[in-house]
Design an enzyme around this catalytic site. Structure first.
Site, PDB file in Angstrom:
ATOM      1  N   ASN A  23     171.743  78.629  33.497  1.00 48.95           N
ATOM      2  CA  ASN A  23     171.312  77.325  34.012  1.00 48.95           C
ATOM      3  C   ASN A  23     170.382  76.567  33.065  1.00 48.95           C
ATOM      4  O   ASN A  23     170.174  75.379  33.247  1.00 48.95           O
ATOM      5  CB  ASN A  23     170.699  77.472  35.415  1.00 48.95           C
ATOM      6  CG  ASN A  23     171.777  77.754  36.455  1.00 48.95           C
ATOM      7  OD1 ASN A  23     172.974  77.643  36.154  1.00 48.95           O
ATOM      8  ND2 ASN A  23     171.370  78.135  37.655  1.00 48.95           N
ATOM      9  N   ASP A 116     180.560  75.493  41.618  1.00 46.98           N
ATOM     10  CA  ASP A 116     180.851  76.431  42.687  1.00 46.98           C
ATOM     11  C   ASP A 116     180.983  75.754  44.034  1.00 46.98           C
ATOM     12  O   ASP A 116     180.203  74.885  44.392  1.00 46.98           O
ATOM     13  CB  ASP A 116     179.748  77.480  42.743  1.00 46.98           C
ATOM     14  CG  ASP A 116     179.988  78.522  41.680  1.00 46.98           C
ATOM     15  OD1 ASP A 116     181.171  78.776  41.401  1.00 46.98           O
ATOM     16  OD2 ASP A 116     179.022  79.040  41.144  1.00 46.98           O
ATOM     17  N   PRO A 122     175.529  67.221  47.327  1.00 49.08           N
ATOM     18  CA  PRO A 122     175.399  65.794  47.004  1.00 49.08           C
ATOM     19  C   PRO A 122     174.611  65.574  45.714  1.00 49.08           C
ATOM     20  O   PRO A 122     173.874  66.464  45.269  1.00 49.08           O
ATOM     21  CB  PRO A 122     174.628  65.226  48.201  1.00 49.08           C
ATOM     22  CG  PRO A 122     173.939  66.391  48.811  1.00 49.08           C
ATOM     23  CD  PRO A 122     174.761  67.609  48.503  1.00 49.08           C
ATOM     24  N   ILE A 123     174.765  64.362  45.118  1.00 51.31           N
ATOM     25  CA  ILE A 123     173.967  64.036  43.924  1.00 51.31           C
ATOM     26  C   ILE A 123     173.180  62.741  44.153  1.00 51.31           C
ATOM     27  O   ILE A 123     172.856  62.029  43.204  1.00 51.31           O
ATOM     28  CB  ILE A 123     174.839  63.943  42.641  1.00 51.31           C
ATOM     29  CG1 ILE A 123     176.005  62.972  42.825  1.00 51.31           C
ATOM     30  CG2 ILE A 123     175.331  65.296  42.205  1.00 51.31           C
ATOM     31  CD1 ILE A 123     176.688  62.622  41.503  1.00 51.31           C
ATOM     32  N   ASP A 307     170.967  81.992  44.430  1.00 51.63           N
ATOM     33  CA  ASP A 307     171.979  82.606  43.557  1.00 51.63           C
ATOM     34  C   ASP A 307     171.930  84.133  43.587  1.00 51.63           C
ATOM     35  O   ASP A 307     172.793  84.788  43.005  1.00 51.63           O
ATOM     36  CB  ASP A 307     171.796  82.124  42.108  1.00 51.63           C
ATOM     37  CG  ASP A 307     172.034  80.634  41.960  1.00 51.63           C
ATOM     38  OD1 ASP A 307     172.512  80.010  42.922  1.00 51.63           O
ATOM     39  OD2 ASP A 307     171.730  80.083  40.885  1.00 51.63           O
ATOM     40  N   ILE A 329     169.029  77.000  51.219  1.00 46.52           N
ATOM     41  CA  ILE A 329     169.478  76.027  50.208  1.00 46.52           C
ATOM     42  C   ILE A 329     170.956  75.697  50.437  1.00 46.52           C
ATOM     43  O   ILE A 329     171.345  74.524  50.469  1.00 46.52           O
ATOM     44  CB  ILE A 329     169.298  76.582  48.770  1.00 46.52           C
ATOM     45  CG1 ILE A 329     167.910  77.203  48.582  1.00 46.52           C
ATOM     46  CG2 ILE A 329     169.611  75.521  47.718  1.00 46.52           C
ATOM     47  CD1 ILE A 329     166.762  76.254  48.445  1.00 46.52           C
TER      48      ILE A 329
HETATM   49  C1  LIG Z   1     173.646  74.392  36.954  1.00 41.99           C
HETATM   50  C2  LIG Z   1     172.532  74.804  37.845  1.00 41.99           C
HETATM   51  O1  LIG Z   1     171.377  74.822  37.450  1.00 41.99           O
HETATM   52  N1  LIG Z   1     172.885  75.221  39.052  1.00 41.99           N
HETATM   53  C3  LIG Z   1     171.843  75.667  39.960  1.00 41.99           C
HETATM   54  C4  LIG Z   1     171.223  74.456  40.594  1.00 41.99           C
HETATM   55  O2  LIG Z   1     172.259  73.703  41.206  1.00 41.99           O
HETATM   56  P1  LIG Z   1     171.953  72.214  41.666  1.00 41.99           P
HETATM   57  O3  LIG Z   1     171.061  71.566  40.646  1.00 41.99           O
HETATM   58  O4  LIG Z   1     173.262  71.590  41.911  1.00 41.99           O
HETATM   59  O5  LIG Z   1     171.156  72.457  42.985  1.00 41.99           O
HETATM   60  P2  LIG Z   1     169.946  71.617  43.545  1.00 41.99           P
HETATM   61  O6  LIG Z   1     168.660  72.257  43.171  1.00 41.99           O
HETATM   62  O7  LIG Z   1     170.160  70.205  43.147  1.00 41.99           O
HETATM   63  O8  LIG Z   1     170.181  71.764  45.112  1.00 41.99           O
HETATM   64  C5  LIG Z   1     169.153  72.147  46.004  1.00 41.99           C
HETATM   65  C6  LIG Z   1     169.422  71.541  47.350  1.00 41.99           C
HETATM   66  O9  LIG Z   1     169.252  70.135  47.282  1.00 41.99           O
HETATM   67  C7  LIG Z   1     170.373  69.465  47.814  1.00 41.99           C
HETATM   68  N2  LIG Z   1     170.560  68.218  47.022  1.00 41.99           N
HETATM   69  C8  LIG Z   1     170.608  68.299  45.651  1.00 41.99           C
HETATM   70  C9  LIG Z   1     170.752  67.152  44.896  1.00 41.99           C
HETATM   71  C10 LIG Z   1     170.866  65.913  45.530  1.00 41.99           C
HETATM   72  O10 LIG Z   1     170.996  64.850  44.901  1.00 41.99           O
HETATM   73  N3  LIG Z   1     170.814  65.890  46.891  1.00 41.99           N
HETATM   74  C11 LIG Z   1     170.669  67.003  47.658  1.00 41.99           C
HETATM   75  O11 LIG Z   1     170.634  66.919  48.882  1.00 41.99           O
HETATM   76  C12 LIG Z   1     171.529  70.459  47.640  1.00 41.99           C
HETATM   77  O12 LIG Z   1     172.577  70.180  48.533  1.00 41.99           O
HETATM   78  C13 LIG Z   1     170.828  71.777  47.887  1.00 41.99           C
HETATM   79  O13 LIG Z   1     170.741  72.021  49.270  1.00 41.99           O
HETATM   80  O14 LIG Z   1     170.257  74.877  41.558  1.00 41.99           O
HETATM   81  C14 LIG Z   1     170.817  75.621  42.651  1.00 41.99           C
HETATM   82  C15 LIG Z   1     169.698  75.902  43.625  1.00 41.99           C
HETATM   83  O15 LIG Z   1     168.758  76.714  43.063  1.00 41.99           O
HETATM   84  C16 LIG Z   1     171.466  76.896  42.132  1.00 41.99           C
HETATM   85  O16 LIG Z   1     172.165  77.502  43.173  1.00 41.99           O
HETATM   86  C17 LIG Z   1     172.455  76.588  41.008  1.00 41.99           C
HETATM   87  O17 LIG Z   1     172.822  77.777  40.342  1.00 41.99           O
HETATM   88  C1  LIG Z   2     175.852  77.836  41.938  1.00 40.51           C
HETATM   89  C2  LIG Z   2     175.809  78.260  40.695  1.00 40.51           C
HETATM   90  O1  LIG Z   2     176.256  77.603  39.614  1.00 40.51           O
HETATM   91  P1  LIG Z   2     176.672  76.067  39.458  1.00 40.51           P
HETATM   92  O2  LIG Z   2     175.543  75.230  39.960  1.00 40.51           O
HETATM   93  O3  LIG Z   2     176.830  75.939  37.982  1.00 40.51           O
HETATM   94  O4  LIG Z   2     177.937  75.872  40.217  1.00 40.51           O
HETATM   95  C3  LIG Z   2     175.255  79.583  40.338  1.00 40.51           C
HETATM   96  O5  LIG Z   2     175.003  79.807  39.144  1.00 40.51           O
HETATM   97  O6  LIG Z   2     175.075  80.434  41.225  1.00 40.51           O
END
Ligand SMILES: CC(=O)N[C@H]1[C@@H](OP(=O)(O)OP(=O)(O)OC[C@H]2O[C@@H](n3ccc(=O)[nH]c3=O)[C@H](O)[C@@H]2O)O[C@H](CO)[C@@H](O)[C@@H]1O
Ligand SMILES: C=C(OP(=O)(O)O)C(=O)O
EC number: 2.5.1.7
Length: 424
Positions: A23, A116, A122-123, A307, A329
């Site tokens: 990550n 995954d 969401p973003i 994770d 999460i």
């Molecule tokens: C590439 C990477 O680093 N992946 C990690 C990253 O994913 P990723 O960055 O996608 O995960 P986030 O930390 O953003 O997500 C945390 C929570 O916030 C929510 N959320 C996130 C963004 C957003 O715009 N809106 C929103 O509601 C998500 O649905 C989730 O419930 O952190 C996750 C949580 O530790 C890990 O499982 C992933 O392995």
């Molecule tokens: C959810 C994971 O990866 P990614 O955010 O890259 O899909 C993960 O590493 O467990």
């Protein structure tokens, strides 16, 4: 697509060395396009995500080469071109090209990221950060189009509504070359964020507070790499091997670990009764006969990582009573459950209260199962090592997305495992 074939029943022993953090790496590679010089990374894990990111770089005329853990990236001849949607969809972290392209060109056009399948991802917080910095964000079908006016991005006050690793890093990538000051509040605190900021600051960026929930950034004109960036060890890979060693090891030493990055995970293993020997950069896991049941709730860092909830599950099957897991999460991160049940695991998901209940299971049997995502696959792989007979894991590419040199590492630990490409 690869299948992983495991002949179970061979107890594990010996040493394993952890690779660089997935990550971090998947953010560092997009971050490299912000540089005005070639950059070099060391301790790069040999994982599918890295190879797919190299395909994306190539489409922008950014050359890269990767051997023996060293990745060179030369972004000096970068151009703006359509990004390959198959590679973008193959991983989650392709969303970092939004922040990085914005920082480099003041605009970005990119297909929605993949990654995954672990429930809704969401973003909106990434987009909120870009908009606060003056960007206009539009959707066109599956594409996100981000533009700025002739002044480009400006510094902004950003308060994230949810603690998000991706939104925190993306906001940093967009802000490092924006005009003026940016403050990100309620930022995520994961070690991988500190790693990315270390890389950027060593190139001349001005980012303070990484690792706390307030990050302050002063925009700079140019970023120039002067030295090789060494990537931190992968705490999730380390946690996976800790779980595997505790569940089915006769004494395993896990090397290249930063134990401080695993405190919440280590605390749970100790609560189970495992007498870990923790050194500066390694952890020895002794054989443990009697394991206590525990309760786990996943949280943002430094809490118990989502994770690692699936990788610890096979170990919980060995505990004396019922253990419980609540993933706050990703509450629907349960793709491993149906597959472990095929192997005889006593495990169920109570949808009403979002609790996974893992009960003591005397024996697992080898089965034909599927890795629905990376950590489901890791969990199934550990179960396969523990099971009597042969386990075949379909869609093993999901495991290869994030586990460095997995076959060699498991073989060195006495496992009998191979990959078979079933493309033909
Ligand atoms: C590439 C990477 O680093 N992946 C990690 C990253 O994913 P990723 O960055 O996608 O995960 P986030 O930390 O953003 O997500 C945390 C929570 O916030 C929510 N959320 C996130 C963004 C957003 O715009 N809106 C929103 O509601 C998500 O649905 C989730 O419930 O952190 C996750 C949580 O530790 C890990 O499982 C992933 O392995
Ligand atoms: C959810 C994971 O990866 P990614 O955010 O890259 O899909 C993960 O590493 O467990």
């Amino acid at each position: 697509m690869n299948k992983m074939i495991i002949k179970g029943g061979h107890r594990l022993s010996g040493n394993v060395t952890i690779g660089g953090a997935k990550n971090s790496t998947v953010a560092l590679i997009p971050a490299a396009i912000l540089a005005d010089t070639p950059v070099q990374f060391d301790m790069v894990p040999n994982i599918l995500d890295v190879h797919n990111l190299m395909v994306i770089l190539e489409s922008m005329n950014v050359s890269s080469d990767f051997a023996d853990g060293i990745l060179n990236v030369d972004p000096t001849t970068i151009n703006e071109s359509a990004l390959p949607s198959k590679a973008i969809k193959s991983l989650r972290a392709s969303y970092y090209f939004m922040g990085a392209l914005l920082g480099r060109f003041g605009r970005a056009k990119i297909t929605f990221p993949g990654g995954d399948n672990i429930g809704p991802r969401p973003i909106d917080q990434h987009i909120k950060a870009f908009e606060a910095m003056g960007a206009k964000v539009e959707n066109d079908g599956d594409e996100i189009i981000i533009t700025t006016n002739e002044d480009g991005l400006h510094g902004a006050q950003i308060f994230l509504d949810v603690v998000s690793v991706g939104a925190t890093i993306n906001a940093i990538l967009a802000a490092v070359k924006a005009k003026g000051s940016t403050v990100i509040r309620n930022a995520a605190k994961e070690p991988e964020i500190i790693d990315v900021v270390t890389f950027l600051n060593n190139m001349g960026a001005k980012v303070r507070g990484a690792g706390t929930d307030v990050i302050r950034i002063e925009g700079v004109e140019s970023l120039r790499a002067k030295n090789t960036h060494i990537i931190i060890p992968d705490r999730i890979e380390a946690g996976t091997y800790l779980s595997m060693a505790a569940a089915y090891g006769d004494g395993v030493k896990i090397q290249n670990v930063i134990p401080e990055h695993l405190e919440s995970f280590i605390a749970k293993l100790q609560e189970m009764g495992i007498d870990l020997q923790i050194n500066e950069d390694s952890i020895y896991v002794p054989k443990t006969e009697e394991l206590k049941n525990i309760e786990i709730k996943t949280m943002p860092y430094p809490g118990f990582a989502t994770d690692l909830q699936q990788p610890i599950t096979p170990l919980l099957l060995m505990a004396a009573g019922d253990s419980t897991i609540i993933d706050t999460i990703y509450p629907k991160r349960t793709k491993h459950i149906s597959e472990l049940k095929k192997m005889g695991a006593k495990i169920r998901y109570d949808e009403g209260n979002g609790t996974i209940i893992v009960s003591h299971t005397d024996a697992l049997v080898g089965s034909k199962i599927e890795a629905g995502e990376i950590r489901a696959g890791a969990s199934e792989m550990i179960a396969g090592l523990m099971a009597q007979g042969t386990t075949v894991i379909d869609n093993a590419d999901n495991i290869l997305r994030g586990y460095d040199n997995i076959i060699d590492k498991l073989t060195n630990l006495n496992a009998v495992v191979e990959l078979v490409n079933d493309e033909s």
